[in-house]
Design a protein around this motif. Structure first.
Motif, PDB file in Angstrom:
ATOM      1  N   THR A 139       0.532   4.205 -12.037  1.00 36.07           N
ATOM      2  CA  THR A 139      -0.827   4.084 -11.497  1.00 36.07           C
ATOM      3  C   THR A 139      -0.821   3.647 -10.039  1.00 36.07           C
ATOM      4  OG1 THR A 139      -1.030   1.853 -12.450  1.00 36.07           O
ATOM      5  CG2 THR A 139      -1.961   3.692 -13.723  1.00 36.07           C
ATOM      6  N   PHE A 140       0.086   2.757  -9.675  1.00 33.43           N
ATOM      7  CA  PHE A 140       0.163   2.336  -8.275  1.00 33.43           C
ATOM      8  C   PHE A 140       0.583   3.516  -7.408  1.00 33.43           C
ATOM      9  CE2 PHE A 140       1.615   0.287  -4.449  1.00 33.43           C
ATOM     10  CZ  PHE A 140       0.712  -0.760  -4.286  1.00 33.43           C
ATOM     11  N   PHE A 141       1.584   4.259  -7.862  1.00 31.73           N
ATOM     12  CA  PHE A 141       2.057   5.424  -7.127  1.00 31.73           C
ATOM     13  C   PHE A 141       0.938   6.453  -6.958  1.00 31.73           C
ATOM     14  CE2 PHE A 141       4.056   9.583  -6.738  1.00 31.73           C
ATOM     15  CZ  PHE A 141       4.980   9.360  -5.728  1.00 31.73           C
ATOM     16  N   GLU A 142       0.238   6.770  -8.046  1.00 30.78           N
ATOM     17  CA  GLU A 142      -0.849   7.750  -7.978  1.00 30.78           C
ATOM     18  C   GLU A 142      -1.950   7.319  -7.012  1.00 30.78           C
ATOM     19  OE1 GLU A 142      -0.784   9.657 -12.490  1.00 30.78           O
ATOM     20  OE2 GLU A 142      -2.317   8.185 -11.979  1.00 30.78           O
ATOM     21  N   THR A 143      -2.213   6.029  -6.992  1.00 29.38           N
ATOM     22  CA  THR A 143      -3.317   5.513  -6.179  1.00 29.38           C
ATOM     23  C   THR A 143      -2.980   5.463  -4.695  1.00 29.38           C
ATOM     24  OG1 THR A 143      -4.058   4.186  -8.062  1.00 29.38           O
ATOM     25  CG2 THR A 143      -4.914   3.567  -5.897  1.00 29.38           C
TER      26      THR A 143
ATOM     27  N   ASP B 182      -6.801   7.040 -27.662  1.00 30.09           N
ATOM     28  CA  ASP B 182      -6.055   7.778 -28.695  1.00 30.09           C
ATOM     29  C   ASP B 182      -4.605   7.304 -28.789  1.00 30.09           C
ATOM     30  OD1 ASP B 182      -8.277   9.364 -29.411  1.00 30.09           O
ATOM     31  OD2 ASP B 182      -7.864  10.726 -27.731  1.00 30.09           O
ATOM     32  N   GLY B 183      -4.407   5.993 -28.696  1.00 32.26           N
ATOM     33  CA  GLY B 183      -3.073   5.411 -28.825  1.00 32.26           C
ATOM     34  C   GLY B 183      -2.211   5.480 -27.580  1.00 32.26           C
ATOM     35  N   LYS B 184      -2.719   6.096 -26.521  1.00 32.23           N
ATOM     36  CA  LYS B 184      -1.970   6.214 -25.261  1.00 32.23           C
ATOM     37  C   LYS B 184      -2.472   5.173 -24.265  1.00 32.23           C
ATOM     38  CE  LYS B 184      -1.159   9.257 -21.335  1.00 32.23           C
ATOM     39  NZ  LYS B 184      -1.442  10.508 -20.670  1.00 32.23           N
ATOM     40  N   VAL B 185      -1.543   4.475 -23.618  1.00 32.06           N
ATOM     41  CA  VAL B 185      -1.923   3.515 -22.581  1.00 32.06           C
ATOM     42  C   VAL B 185      -2.366   4.292 -21.351  1.00 32.06           C
ATOM     43  CG1 VAL B 185      -1.119   1.675 -21.063  1.00 32.06           C
ATOM     44  CG2 VAL B 185      -0.411   1.704 -23.467  1.00 32.06           C
ATOM     45  N   VAL B 186      -3.601   4.055 -20.900  1.00 36.55           N
ATOM     46  CA  VAL B 186      -4.167   4.817 -19.783  1.00 36.55           C
ATOM     47  C   VAL B 186      -4.555   3.928 -18.600  1.00 36.55           C
ATOM     48  CG1 VAL B 186      -4.933   6.681 -21.290  1.00 36.55           C
ATOM     49  CG2 VAL B 186      -6.509   4.790 -20.776  1.00 36.55           C
ATOM     50  N   GLY B 187      -4.393   2.621 -18.756  1.00 32.59           N
ATOM     51  CA  GLY B 187      -4.709   1.705 -17.675  1.00 32.59           C
ATOM     52  C   GLY B 187      -4.357   0.295 -18.090  1.00 32.59           C
TER      53      GLY B 187
ATOM     54  N   TYR C  60      -5.783  -1.022 -12.819  1.00 33.55           N
ATOM     55  CA  TYR C  60      -5.349   0.339 -12.490  1.00 33.55           C
ATOM     56  C   TYR C  60      -5.520   1.257 -13.689  1.00 33.55           C
ATOM     57  CZ  TYR C  60      -3.339  -1.304  -8.144  1.00 33.55           C
ATOM     58  OH  TYR C  60      -3.178  -1.835  -6.897  1.00 33.55           O
ATOM     59  N   VAL C  61      -5.863   2.505 -13.392  1.00 34.95           N
ATOM     60  CA  VAL C  61      -6.112   3.522 -14.404  1.00 34.95           C
ATOM     61  C   VAL C  61      -5.377   4.797 -13.984  1.00 34.95           C
ATOM     62  CG1 VAL C  61      -7.923   4.944 -15.462  1.00 34.95           C
ATOM     63  CG2 VAL C  61      -8.371   2.530 -14.937  1.00 34.95           C
ATOM     64  N   LEU C  62      -4.808   5.492 -14.962  1.00 32.75           N
ATOM     65  CA  LEU C  62      -4.185   6.786 -14.669  1.00 32.75           C
ATOM     66  C   LEU C  62      -5.218   7.716 -14.045  1.00 32.75           C
ATOM     67  CD1 LEU C  62      -2.164   7.432 -17.953  1.00 32.75           C
ATOM     68  CD2 LEU C  62      -1.225   6.849 -15.700  1.00 32.75           C
ATOM     69  N   LYS C  63      -4.791   8.464 -13.060  1.00 31.90           N
ATOM     70  CA  LYS C  63      -5.695   9.359 -12.327  1.00 31.90           C
ATOM     71  C   LYS C  63      -6.465  10.302 -13.250  1.00 31.90           C
ATOM     72  CE  LYS C  63      -5.415  10.715  -7.746  1.00 31.90           C
ATOM     73  NZ  LYS C  63      -4.564  10.936  -6.614  1.00 31.90           N
ATOM     74  N   GLU C  64      -5.796  10.821 -14.277  1.00 31.87           N
ATOM     75  CA  GLU C  64      -6.452  11.755 -15.197  1.00 31.87           C
ATOM     76  C   GLU C  64      -7.580  11.100 -16.002  1.00 31.87           C
ATOM     77  OE1 GLU C  64      -3.979  12.646 -18.964  1.00 31.87           O
ATOM     78  OE2 GLU C  64      -2.522  11.871 -17.514  1.00 31.87           O
ATOM     79  N   PHE C  65      -7.654   9.756 -15.957  1.00 33.34           N
ATOM     80  CA  PHE C  65      -8.702   9.045 -16.687  1.00 33.34           C
ATOM     81  C   PHE C  65      -9.751   8.429 -15.760  1.00 33.34           C
ATOM     82  CE2 PHE C  65      -5.621   9.655 -19.930  1.00 33.34           C
ATOM     83  CZ  PHE C  65      -6.367   9.796 -21.081  1.00 33.34           C
ATOM     84  N   PHE C  66      -9.698   8.780 -14.463  1.00 34.06           N
ATOM     85  CA  PHE C  66     -10.760   8.352 -13.548  1.00 34.06           C
ATOM     86  C   PHE C  66     -12.080   8.917 -14.050  1.00 34.06           C
ATOM     87  CE2 PHE C  66      -8.270   7.793  -9.261  1.00 34.06           C
ATOM     88  CZ  PHE C  66      -7.536   6.775  -9.831  1.00 34.06           C
ATOM     89  N   ARG C  67     -13.142   8.183 -13.831  1.00 27.23           N
ATOM     90  CA  ARG C  67     -14.508   8.597 -14.184  1.00 27.23           C
ATOM     91  C   ARG C  67     -14.705   8.813 -15.682  1.00 27.23           C
ATOM     92  NH1 ARG C  67     -17.531   9.408  -9.870  1.00 27.23           N
ATOM     93  NH2 ARG C  67     -16.641   9.959  -7.875  1.00 27.23           N
TER      94      ARG C  67
END
Length: 174
Positions: free
Chosen positions: A22-26, A66-71, A96-103
């Motif tokens: 998440t840090f890298f993506e951001t 759904d069992g996946k850590v997203v942030g 921090y949140v994974l980019k695919e889970f923004f919004r």
């Protein structure tokens, strides 16, 4: 549906992975590769994370879909705070949140958890630092009632960057 759960020490590898990703993506597009590598290796080392997880004044939470850590969220109390060290405050050090889970409401759920803990612990306010160029995050915090009150320097490798310090004063009623 997004669920929030407290992170345990045996979650350290997952925390390390989500933290780095998440840090890298951001921030990768605005920073040098050398500074990013240095920061990620130092701040997300197994030893550093283990020490932070064992600190009773720091609390970590995962956001899962759904069992996946997203942030994830890291909050600090008392002397674990990175700057202010006010016993009447709570610091959000990382959210921090994974980019695919923004919004998708993940960041809001994590922020709501931090505000809930601020109220439960009867703290007067919650504060954080956000990079001055991270306008998406600044708008998010402003939308949630945070306001700028100061600035501080954040070191990313060899680069000194300016963070805007923001705070929110919740009402203690739950």
């Amino acid at each position: 549906m997004v669920e929030i759960r407290k992170i345990a020490e045996n979650d350290i590898k997952v925390l390390q992975e989500i933290g780095k990703q998440t840090f890298f993506e951001t921030f990768t597009s605005e920073n040098s590769e050398e500074n990013m590598i240095e920061y990620l290796e130092n701040e997300f080392s197994t030893e550093k994370l283990r020490s932070e997880l064992r600190n009773k004044s720091s609390l970590f939470y995962f956001a899962e879909s759904d069992g996946k850590v997203v942030g994830y969220l890291k909050i600090n109390l008392g002397d674990a705070q990175t700057e202010i060290n006010d016993i009447n405050s709570l610091e959000i050090e990382r959210i921090y949140v994974l980019k695919e889970f923004f919004r998708k409401g993940v960041g809001q759920k994590l922020l709501d958890m931090a505000i809930k803990k601020t109220k439960e612990l009867k703290k007067d306010y919650v504060w954080l630092g956000v990079w001055e160029h991270n306008t998406r995050a600044i708008r998010f915090y402003e939308k949630n009632g945070f306001f700028a009150f100061d600035k501080h320097i954040f070191r990313l490798g060899e680069d000194e960057q300016t963070d805007i310090m923001m705070r929110f004063n919740p009402v203690h009623k739950l």
